[in-house]
Enzyme design. Structure first.
Site, PDB file in Angstrom:
ATOM      1  N   ALA A 116       0.818  -1.211   0.000  1.00 57.17           N
ATOM      2  CA  ALA A 116       0.000   0.000   0.000  1.00 57.17           C
ATOM      3  C   ALA A 116       0.853   1.262   0.000  1.00 57.17           C
ATOM      4  O   ALA A 116       2.049   1.241   0.291  1.00 57.17           O
ATOM      5  CB  ALA A 116      -0.932  -0.008   1.204  1.00 57.17           C
ATOM      6  N   GLY A 162       0.088  -5.063   1.697  1.00 62.24           N
ATOM      7  CA  GLY A 162      -1.154  -5.193   0.951  1.00 62.24           C
ATOM      8  C   GLY A 162      -1.026  -6.083  -0.261  1.00 62.24           C
ATOM      9  O   GLY A 162      -1.998  -6.713  -0.698  1.00 62.24           O
ATOM     10  N   GLU A 165      -1.603  -9.512   0.959  1.00 64.12           N
ATOM     11  CA  GLU A 165      -3.037  -9.661   1.226  1.00 64.12           C
ATOM     12  C   GLU A 165      -3.803  -9.896  -0.080  1.00 64.12           C
ATOM     13  O   GLU A 165      -4.756 -10.678  -0.116  1.00 64.12           O
ATOM     14  CB  GLU A 165      -3.555  -8.426   1.957  1.00 64.12           C
ATOM     15  CG  GLU A 165      -2.971  -8.278   3.357  1.00 64.12           C
ATOM     16  CD  GLU A 165      -3.520  -7.076   4.096  1.00 64.12           C
ATOM     17  OE1 GLU A 165      -4.425  -7.251   4.925  1.00 64.12           O
ATOM     18  OE2 GLU A 165      -3.050  -5.955   3.830  1.00 64.12           O
ATOM     19  N   GLU A 187       3.120  -4.625   8.564  1.00 62.00           N
ATOM     20  CA  GLU A 187       2.401  -3.388   8.893  1.00 62.00           C
ATOM     21  C   GLU A 187       2.619  -2.915  10.325  1.00 62.00           C
ATOM     22  O   GLU A 187       2.594  -1.705  10.597  1.00 62.00           O
ATOM     23  CB  GLU A 187       0.898  -3.573   8.626  1.00 62.00           C
ATOM     24  CG  GLU A 187       0.512  -3.527   7.159  1.00 62.00           C
ATOM     25  CD  GLU A 187       0.635  -4.863   6.457  1.00 62.00           C
ATOM     26  OE1 GLU A 187       0.128  -4.981   5.324  1.00 62.00           O
ATOM     27  OE2 GLU A 187       1.242  -5.795   7.029  1.00 62.00           O
TER      28      GLU A 187
END
Length: 756
Positions: A116, A162, A165, A187
């Site tokens: 991200a 991300g 994910e 994170e």
């Protein structure tokens, strides 16, 4: 959870593994102008990720859609909101065109996606924005997970945060067999949690214990470990990556769990989860609540397993909203940007490292660690020391260290060892080296003589980097020909996450030498800062008042263990007396002596260490210092210290809240003095950022506090000044406020502002 002790909540360790943000494309640079003389580029550059290259889609002959994240040649793929939205559109396009499946890759063999956009995280100022951002990502990844056609993530290069994910939402994952392929959910290292379903899908894929070990520690793992854990189903040669994914889709993908019965017990039964929760919470207790993200990640995972994945996703989004606006998150994100910027130092000189051969002088702890760092990055190294016994011991230590590199194959570990040439070497071998790194601990006169003789043997253009020099570097290089190639390189031990290198600039040091040194430091996985020469340079000069303040409190009769405990409760990795014992008094005494000689009475106080050393108390390696070591390796404060120093007895023990300002504010005082004196470059925010970076990665100032000046800004100059005035009246000149602190207090200016 398990794992080595150093893995436990390693917020300082391995910061380079954090989710990466794009700082704009790198521009060509030359070594001469890559490192500027009066400032160090540690601020953010323009964030080009706000206008990312579009994702690409094509169709194979088998009617399988191939979606690339980013355009061909894009070096860093960030999952911005725009990119995720477009990915959803391409997913719809593939389904509408009746594709048999989707293969998801990055734009190149060394890039899947780094996750991200950290810049977006930094900009968010409300919890509702954070929740909305998490919910958007969750919605897209839910569509991928429940797609009517199979989706295979074919991973080459980093798949971080991300991006992992995203891959977890796919039907299956395969990985390219190349060193750059890394996976992880780091994170927590920037103060948040996986918010796009990571706490839900990873637990169901590999089991709660292993998932929590990865998530709570922010671990980045190799493709081989990912295969062992069951995150990826296959490792294939890079050229076969898309072809293998295509065959998997055509043959049909099985989603059968590879989780063991024991992991199923720990994941899907209340008694098993209770055992995992107790173990995790026991480890999290060591953080003293300073890092809220791991506790939130643990809660989200348990909510999902106990109440269903939808409830777990809601818990994730709520946690993101709560965490993203906390001071801890903002501080950790700031540090992330500082580390990213530090890695750009010397980038114009990186090509000069190709084929580089190095000589490391000194078969001691620092020399051995440096040798391993170089050999691991494929640099051939000659390790030299006048003592054959020291070389033998050092090589034994090096072999043990390399053997512990679990992420490397046995063959790769052998390659690392084989790059190290331990014999004393010949003048011809030294003469062919492009870099000579000195880590010796001889007297200044001996070091000066040895370096001068060595420099005469080396090439005139060889970089000569002088290691720890408490009194400064310049006086060791006065007789070295071509002094423009000389500088200092202070390597801090890799304890408590230290990963900083001070590059010490003298008046004679050339820009080319600075650039090459910075490139070398980043090439071995450390962070460079550029400082001016002088006693203690920057890190040791700021850290010394912490040690001296602790010694002053002991001389007043206060308990050693109370002082150490207050420091660790604040978030420092080690208390001052534990540090002194671990480093050894023989190492610290010369530094504090040099600082006292240079800076006078405000750096006085080394006499206590000298008195203890004279009585045989010289630190843990010599049988004990401030602590005694029992047969079971437990430490107890040494009664002998009180007797040797003739310490008074106090009637009342100090509380941690009273001790902390006496330990921390003198460091802040010295940091502001260094800023104003230009030790870290021209006074201002760039130099201030260097000092913040140095404090965290040099001596372990708590990362969640954002660096020593960042913390000072939050506390306020007036508060710090008030405490120091009181301490000066009680304890003497060590606590005397610097003029710059008083001026900032009076004017209300930022601590980062220049103040003459």
């Amino acid at each position: 959870m398990g794992g080595e002790a150093q893995d436990r909540m390693s917020f300082i360790e391995n910061p380079r593994d954090a989710v990466r943000s794009h700082h704009g494309s790198e521009q060509p640079n030359s070594p001469e102008n890559d490192v500027r003389r009066d400032d160090t580029p540690l601020s953010r550059t323009t964030d080009a990720s706000t206008n990312p290259s579009p994702n690409q889609i094509s169709f194979l002959e088998s009617a399988i859609a191939h979606i690339r994240l980013g355009a061909p040649g894009e070096s860093t793929v960030i999952l911005t909101e725009e990119r995720l939205e477009q990915l959803g559109q391409l997913l719809d396009h593939a389904i509408a065109h009746k594709a048999k499946g989707i293969i998801l890759t990055g734009p190149s063999d060394d890039m899947f996606s780094v996750g991200a956009d950290i810049g977006a995280i930094e900009r968010i100022q409300s919890s509702s924005e954070g929740r909305e951002l998490a919910s958007l990502g969750q919605a897209l990844f839910d569509r991928i997970e429940h797609s009517p056609i199979p989706v295979v993530a074919a991973i080459a290069g980093p798949c971080i945060g991300g991006a992992l994910e995203l891959a977890l939402a796919c039907s299956s994952r395969i990985a390219a067999d190349r060193p750059s392929t890394k996976l992880g959910l780091p994170e927590v290292k920037i103060g948040i949690i996986p918010g796009f379903g990571g706490t839900q899908r990873l637990t169901r894929l590999i089991g709660l214990p292993r998932a929590m070990h990865m998530i709570l520690n922010g671990r980045i793992i190799s493709h081989r470990e990912a295969l062992k854990l069951g995150i990826v189903s296959r490792i294939v040669p890079t050229p076969s990556l898309v072809r293998t994914a295509e065959a998997m889709i055509l043959e049909g993908i099985s989603r059968r769990s590879r989780m063991s019965l024991l992991d199923k017990f720990f994941t899907f039964t209340p008694p098993g989860r209770a055992l995992v929760r107790r173990r995790c919470e026991g480890e999290l207790a060591a953080l003293h609540g300073h890092y809220p993200a791991p506790q939130k990640a643990l809660r989200s995972a348990f909510v999902g397993l106990e109440r269903g994945i939808l409830a777990g996703l809601r818990a994730e989004a709520e946690s993101i909203g709560e965490l993203i606006v906390t001071p801890e998150c903002k501080s950790l994100v700031k540090l992330f940007f500082l580390t990213e910027s530090a890695k750009n130092l010397g980038k114009g000189a990186r090509r000069s490292l190709e084929g580089l051969q190095a000589v490391v002088l000194g078969a001691n702890r620092t020399g051995a660690a440096l040798t391993v760092d170089l050999a691991r990055r494929e640099f051939p190294v000659i390790l030299r020391d006048p003592s054959p016994e020291a070389l033998t011991r050092s090589m034994e230590d090096i072999r043990r260290t390399v053997k512990g590199f679990g992420s490397l194959s046995e063959a790769d570990r052998s390659f690392v060892i084989n790059r190290i040439n331990p014999p004393t070497g010949t003048p011809a071998a030294v003469g062919s080296a492009q870099v000579i790194l000195d880590s010796t601990v001889a007297s200044p006169a001996q070091r000066k003589q040895h370096l001068t003789e060595l420099a005469a043997t080396a090439q005139p253009t060889s970089l000569i980097a002088i290691g720890a020099a408490p009194g400064g570097v310049s006086n060791l290089m006065t007789d070295i020909p071509h002094p423009e190639r000389c500088l200092g390189m202070q390597f801090f031990p890799r304890i408590h996450g230290s990963s900083l290198v001070e590059i010490v600039r003298t008046p004679a040091t050339s820009h080319r030498s600075l650039a090459l040194a910075a490139a070398l430091v980043t090439g071995i996985g450390r962070y460079p800062i550029i400082v001016e020469d002088g006693a203690g340079h920057l890190v040791d000069r700021i850290f010394a008042p912490y040690l001296l303040a602790a010694l002053r409190l002991v001389r007043e009769g206060h308990a050693i263990e109370d002082i150490d405990s207050a420091a660790t409760l604040f978030g420092l990795p080690i208390g001052p007396f534990s540090y002194l014992d671990q480093q050894g008094f023989d190492t610290v005494i010369p530094l504090l002596t040099a600082l006292a000689e240079t800076h006078g009475e405000r750096m006085a106080g080394v006499e206590a260490l000298i008195a203890l050393a004279a009585q045989g108390r010289r630190g843990a390696a010599h049988g004990g210092g401030f602590y005694d070591m029992s047969t079971n390796r437990e430490r107890t404060p040494a009664p002998a210290v009180r007797e040797i120093l003739k310490l008074p007895t106090v009637s009342e023990r100090l509380a941690a809240a009273t001790i902390l300002p006496l330990l921390v504010y003198p460091m802040i005082n010295e940091a502001i003095r260094c800023l104003d004196e230009g030790v870290a470059g021209s006074p201002g925010i760039e130099a201030g950022f260097q000092i913040d970076l140095a404090s965290v990665f040099g001596f372990g100032f708590p990362p969640f506090r954002g660096g020593i000046l960042h913390y000072a800004e939050r506390v306020g100059a007036k508060t710090i000044l008030h405490h120091l005035h009181n301490a000066e009246r009680a304890f003497g000149p060590l606590f005397k406020p610097t003029k710059g602190l008083a001026q900032r207090s009076a004017s209300g200016r930022s601590v980062y502002d220049p103040c003459g």
